[in-house]
Structure formats: structure tokens, C-alpha cells
Write an enzyme that holds these catalytic residues in place. Structure first.
Site, PDB file in Angstrom:
ATOM      1  CD  GLU A 312      51.014   1.757  74.288  1.00 37.08           C
ATOM      2  OE1 GLU A 312      51.699   1.095  75.214  1.00 37.08           O
ATOM      3  OE2 GLU A 312      51.407   1.615  73.071  1.00 37.08           O
ATOM      4  CD  GLU A 432      53.027   4.932  70.881  1.00 34.65           C
ATOM      5  OE1 GLU A 432      53.377   3.692  70.751  1.00 34.65           O
ATOM      6  OE2 GLU A 432      53.214   5.567  72.013  1.00 34.65           O
TER       7      GLU A 432
END
Length: 701
Positions: A312, A432
Site C-alpha cells: 500500500e 488482500e
């Protein structure tokens, strides 16, 4: 099942040392490696000890073919100090006593002229860790001088092998590898926990956990790893040897279980990498040092190990997305350069690059696709994350159901990723996925049936778009102490979606009044390509025509069947029935008796206000808040619907509804607020609260 030598990093802080007699070289990783060249007719062997600790070590062996091309190889050496190999990667081995025979895998059998191949192993030692005196390749002793192989060489040259073939092991087609990784799961909030593996409440990863995940059908595991608390200061940023050994231990366990494994820099993204725009030199030095050490430590590992550059990615103090894209492209390019430069299996290892924020908006995907074209490296994959349409995934703004808008957000995410990346030959790993508020410690935020519909559709989209998905499992989905799913019904839907579709319905619960006549009730079936097979209560089939009817996609339970199923009509769930379809998992339908809930007056403070609530079999779905003039009250001024659990929370055991400080923090002082509580039965109840300083008064009228 083959197991590696079990290291115990908790018992000591090991430091890599050199085995006696090995010519030492210092590499940029901060580890010390030993290497010696042994000459022979047609081959050379570099034998390196990459790390060593009391009783154990990691070795790497590099073969250089100085003769004609060969299409299969066997390397033999003798350990003179009693060393034993516990596990080997990129080669198979036998070691009946002191003699070790390492044999090629299917993907690295061919070694062209002047080509190289490498493999690694974990081993044990005691007393000393002496270097093997000599090596033979296909029966010929390696002396480092090119010469014609002896007539006794077991492998013959392969005329079909091109001398231009890459000297390092080549993985299969990257798209095929990523497809083979489906389905995957994370082992989150563990190696990425701060500061240590168990700091966030999960037990240490062990072999039993990995065995369990494999038995559940998972084929890949993502190991999020935070490194910032486990390395020394600059300029070397040397990774703590015990931590690196622990990471290697878990990786090797997973590989031994047959998993594909993905490791990364995880929370480092927001701990220090995010300062890259304003602290470019130090961030880049640290990033380079860490990835150099990690890549070097694992360069001999199986191609089933993948590296992910950063989790991220995000940057502070930039001018906007264009600068963000540029910065991320720089880091990703540096990552690829570093890993490829460490050689061995890393020359062709599949590397995983994220979009900005690991987000699947079109601009993020376009920027990554451009970066892939610039890198021109065939062994790359892309990664994104997905936690659902935000208002639905946290239950705010009135999104209590998996409706058309929620579905379009899901479908659009997969379509954008497939059209932008997969269709252009770039494999995608959805690293994810979950719903943000899906947490056993905060039950009821999203209604169970709506959750099941989301995951049924999610699995279908992943399968049809050829995108590999990795469940975000952080101890919230799996009870790791007991190795059991916290929500078996949910996981049944998830695992079924890997291979097929399931039928669902417009709801998984039917509320009936506790007194009075019960009418027939209808649900809309979502067939999802299946056919409806019937209803069942326990082991008893309900009778079509008598107990229910089906017209098109409308399932109607008769009044007589509803009355029978409600039984004594005690408050709460009276019984469960199953709608069964031609494939997939059945759809549970709960028959629930209720009386309208009753709320009572109360007083309290902005930091602790609870109102008495008799739920009487009903369940809270959401809450609205408005001032007397109809304007929005409390947080989120764009919607009257507040966020479940963050702003309000039912406590069914205590018989209360808790109003959170986060709600009152944004309520006007002295103003009367009208709260409308929406229940799953369809009941709506109005309640009034007035904030005066830190005091709160609540009334029913």
C-alpha cells in the site's frame, strides 16, 4: 512431509559467521558470505555460506558450465565435518552419509555453454563447518578449466538448447504462476506486527497453522513483514540475524508445504517510506539496503517464492497523483534492479509491483501498466487490494444491503483490473480482500446474508477475470489457537466460490410477529446460473405446492408452513431452513419471531451514554440522526445514517444501545437530535437526545 531443520530464533540472537577455510566476500546485504572456486574440466563451482549460527547454516551453490551444453545435471560432493542437509531448493538431493548428490529440477535441467545454475539449502553442523574439498558434475571433477567432457559424463549435450538461454532458472509463464496461486491467504498481523510477531495478539506462526491452511485448499500464502523494528542504523541498515532467520524459517515451512509464498515490506510503507518526497536520499538508501539483504538471503530459494516491493505505497507532501505515480515508479524500478542484480534465482524470480495505495481506480491501474512497459521485464505481476464498497463494508450512509451500487463497485474493480492489466498480459494478484468491518470482536456490523452475497459474487468475479485473490486473515477469520474458522458458514461460501457459483436470496431472515396470524412470505431468488432444487428443514424436505411455491424467481412460503416453522414463536430464531440449488452451498433462511423493540429514557455523558433497549427478538440494522429542521446531525454531514459500531453500538446481552463519543463530538451543543433506529424486521423507532456540555439526556418523546 519433508521438513526443514527447525531453527529457534527466540532462544538466541544469531549472527552470521564464516565457516573456516571459506574465502570470504562481503556483500551489500550486511551478511558475510563465503565463496571458493573449484576447477575442473568443463565446470566451476562456487560454494557459499550465506548465514551461519550455532548448529545451523544456509548454503548456496552456483554451477558454471564451461563445456558443451548439458540437458540434465547431477552435482556430487562430500561433507568432511559431518554436516547434514535439512532442506534444499532449486534441486533435489540425497545424502545417505557424508556424500551429497544434488540433481536438477525440471525447470533448470539445461545449462548452456558458459551458463550458470544455482541452488540453496539449509543444513546442520557441529564442531566445524569445513568447505567440501571437491565437486563433480555429471561424473567430471570441476577444475575451472574449459575442456571436453570425459567419455564417462552421464549427461549428453542437447543440440536443441540455445547458447543464448538465460543461465538462471526460469519460472513458468508468469500468468500461469499467478493462476496456480489461486486461492491464497495472508497470515496478517503477525510478522508485520509492531514491534514483534506476537505484539498484536496472534500466536507465532507454526507448521500446524500452515498445514491447516493447506488442508483448507489454499495454494499460496502472503507473509506481510514489517522490517523497521528489526534492523540497525544507516548506512548499512543491517537486518537482525535472528529476525532474518525467523523469516527464512517460516518461508521454508510454507514452501515445504507446497505453497507459493509472497513476502514484502509491509508497514514500512507508512512508517518511513512515505517520507520519500522530502527525505529522498535516506529513504532510498534504507530501501535499497533492506531489499539487497532480503533478496540475497533468498536468491537460492524456489521460484515459488515471490517478492512484493511494498505494501500500500503512499507518500506525504506531494503535489498530487502525477508526482505520486512518478515516485512509486522510481521505487518499483529500483526494487526490480536490486533484486535482479543479486543473481541466482532472483534473476528470473516473479516480482510483484503495487499500484498507488494498492488501489484499483483507473488512474492507478494505467500508471502501473505504463511502468510495466518501461521496465520491460517479463517476470512481473501487479497487485491491488479490495475491501468492498466503503459505505457497505463499514455500514454507514444507509448501505445495509448488498445492493446494485455495492455490486457495481465490485464488478467494476475486477473489470478495470482485467481490462487494463490481465488483457495486456500482466497477471494480477489481489493481495488482500475482506470487508473492513468483518471482525468477530464487533459482530453484527454487516448482516450475515449480505456478507455471504458479497463473497459469492467476489469469488465469481475473481474466477472469471483470472485474478488471484488472497484473503486478509489476521486472526479475525481463523481462530489460530484452535485452528477453526470463526464463521464456518462464511468460509463455506468463500471456498465454494473458488470453483462454482451458489444461489442466494433477497434475504436470509424472515421476521414474523410473536402474536396474531402469520401470513405467507416471499423472497426473491438470485439463481446466479443455478437452478432451485427445493427447501429443507434439517433432514426433512418441505413439500412444493403445500409448503412453498416458486414463480419465476419468487419463492413464497405458505402461511401454513410459516406458522408451523415458527413453532412456539419464542423471541428470536425459531428455526432455520435451507434453500438448495443445483450447485454451490445452500442458502440458510432463519425464521425469527419478534415484538417491536422498546427504548427507555436515560441520562449520561458524551463519553458514556447508553439507552435501555428491549430488543425482543429484533436486531438493529442502522441509525439516522437529524436536527429538528431536518438537517444532518453528527458525523458525516453528507448522510443522516451514521456508522455502525463507530457512532452507535447495540449490546444485546446488556439490553442497551451505546452512543459513542465519536457521535457526540460532532453534535451541536444544546440542540435536540432525532435518532431513528432501523431494525431488520422493518420496525423504526424514534428517540431524542440533547447534548448540554458533557451531559446527555435521552427521551422517547
Amino acid at each position: 512431509m519433508i521438513r526443514m531443520l527447525q531453527f529457534r530464533p527466540q532462544s538466541a540472537r544469531w549472527k552470521p559467521v564464516l565457516a573456516a577455510g571459506i574465502a570470504a566476500v562481503t556483500v551489500a546485504t550486511g551478511l558475510v558470505a563465503g565463496a571458493s572456486a573449484y576447477a575442473a574440466a568443463g565446470c566451476r563451482v562456487n560454494y557459499a555460506v550465506q548465514a551461519q549460527w550455532p548448529g545451523g547454516f544456509t548454503g548456496n551453490v552456483e554451477i558454471t558450465n564451461l563445456g558443451d551444453p548439458i540437458s540434465g545435471w547431477s552435482l556430487v560432493w562430500t561433507f568432511g565435518s559431518g554436516q547434514r542437509i535439512g532442506q534444499m531448493w532449486n534441486a533435489s538431493y540425497t545424502q545417505p552419509a557424508a556424500v551429497v548428490t544434488a540433481t536438477n529440477m525440471s525447470y533448470n535441467a539445461a545449462i548452456p555453454a558458459n551458463g550458470k545454475v544455482s541452488f540453496g539449502f539449509n543444513g546442520s553442523w557441529s564442531g566445524s563447518n569445513a568447505v567440501p574439498a571437491s565437486f563433480t558434475l555429471n561424473g567430471v571433477t570441476c577444475t575451472g578449466s574449459p575442456a571436453t567432457p570425459s567419455p564417462t559424463q552421464s549427461a549428453t549435450p542437447s543440440p536443441s538448447t540455445s547458447p543464448s538461454q538465460s543461465p538462471s532458472p526460469q519460472p513458468n509463464d508468469p500468468m500461469q504462476i499467478v493462476v496456480a496461486m489461486q486461492p491464497g491467504t495472508n497470515i496478517g498481523n503477525t510478522l508485520d506486527a509492531i514491534p514483534d510477531e506476537t505484539s498484536w495478539g496472534n500466536p507465532p506462526i507454526n507448521q500446524a497453522l500452515l498445514d491447516h491452511l493447506r488442508a483448507q485448499g489454499f495454494k499460496s500464502v502472503r507473509l506481510p513483514i514489517t522490517w523497521s523494528n528489526h534492523h540497525g542504523p544507516g548506512p548499512g541498515y543491517a537486518i537482525d540475524a535472528a529476525w532474518l532467520s525467523r523469516i527464512r524459517q517460516v518461508v521454508d515451512w510454507a514452501l515445504a508445504d507446497g505453497f507459493y509464498v509472497m513476502i514484502n515490506l509491509h508497514h514500512d510503507s507508512w512508517q518511513w517510506i512515505n517520507t520519500y518526497p522530502t527525505d529522498r536520499a535516506s529513504v532510498l538508501a534504507r530501501y535499497n539496503a533492506l531489499w539487497t539483504q532480503i533478496a540475497t538471503a533468498f536468491r537460492g530459494h524456489s521460484p515459488k517464492l515471490l517478492f512484493e516491493s511494498i505494501n500500500e505505497p503512499q507518500f506525504t507532501g506531494t503535489s498530487g497523483d502525477e508526482q505520486n505515480y512518478q515516485l512509486l515508479n522510481e521505487l518499483n524500478a529500483e526494487f526490480v534492479r536490486i533484486v535482479r542484480g543479486t543473481g541466482g534465482g532472483n534473476a528470473s524470480r516473479l516480482l510483484v509491483l503495487p499500484t498507488l495505495f494498492t488501489n484499483a481506480d483507473q488512474g492507478r491501474l494505467d500508471a502501473l501498466r505504463t511502468a510495466f512497459a518501461q521496465l520491460n521485464d517479463r517476470n512481473l505481476a501487479a497487485t491491488i487490494h479490495f475491501y468492498g464498497f466503503w459505505p457497505f463494508s463499514v455500514n454507514n450512509s444507509g448501505f445495509t444491503r448488498y445492493n446494485a451500487e455495492v455490486e457495481q463497485d465490485l464488478v467494476g474493480t475486477f473489470e478495470r483490473a482485467a481490462n487494463t492489466l490481465v488483457a495486456n498480459g500482466i497477471p494480477v494478484i489481489l493481495g488482500e480482500y475482506l470487508l473492513l468491518s468483518l471482525d468477530y470482536t464487533r459482530p453484527g456490523i454487516i448482516e450475515q446474508g449480505e456478507v455471504l452475497k458479497f463473497f459469492e459474487a467476489f469469488g465469481y468475479q475473481a474466477r472469471t477475470k483470472r485474478i488471484t485473490t488472497m484473503l486478509w486473515e489476521a486472526g479475525t477469520v481463523l481462530n489460530r489457537q484452535e485452528l477453526r474458522w470463526r464463521e464456518p458458514e462464511l468460509m463455506a461460501q468463500v471456498t465454494s466460490s473458488w470453483t462454482t457459483r451458489s444461489g442466494t436470496a433477497s434475504a436470509d431472515q424472515i421476521y414474523v410477529p410473536r402474536t396474531g396470524a402469520i401470513a405467507a412470505r416471499a423472497l426473491t431468488l438470485n439463481l446466479n446460473g443455478t437452478t432451485f432444487q427445493g427447501l429443507r428443514q434439517g433432514s426433512t424436505d418441505l413439500v412444493s405446492g403445500r409448503d412453498y411455491t416458486v414463480s419465476g424467481n419468487t419463492l413464497t412460503l405458505t402461511a401454513a408452513a410459516m406458522t408451523r416453522l415458527a413453532g412456539n414463536r419464542a423471541a428470536g430464531v425459531n428455526t432455520n431452513i435451507q434453500a438448495r440449488f443445483s450447485q454451490g452451498v445452500p442458502w440458510r433462511i432463519s425464521i425469527i419471531s419478534y415484538d417491536p423493540p422498546v427504548l427507555s429514557n436515560a441520562t449520561g455523558t458524551t463519553s458514556g451514554f447508553t439507552l435501555p433497549a428491549q430488543f425482543r427478538g429484533d436486531q438493529l440494522a442502522t441509525m439516522e440522526a437529524k436536527y429538528a429542521d431536518g438537517s444532518v446531525a453528527g458525523p458525516y454531514n453528507w448522510t443522516s445514517f451514521k456508522e455502525f459500531w463507530t457512532h452507535f453500538q447495540p449490546d444485546y446481552n446488556a439490553g442497551t444501545i451505546i452512543m459513542k463519543p465519536e457521535f457526540f463530538n460532532e453534535v451541536n451543543d444544546g440542540a435536540r437530535v432525532t435518532l431513528t433506529f432501523h431494525f431488520w424486521s422493518g420496525t423504526q423507532i424514534t428517540y431524542f437526545v440533547t447534548k448540554s456540555g458533557s451531559s446527555v439526556t435521552g427521551t422517547t418523546s
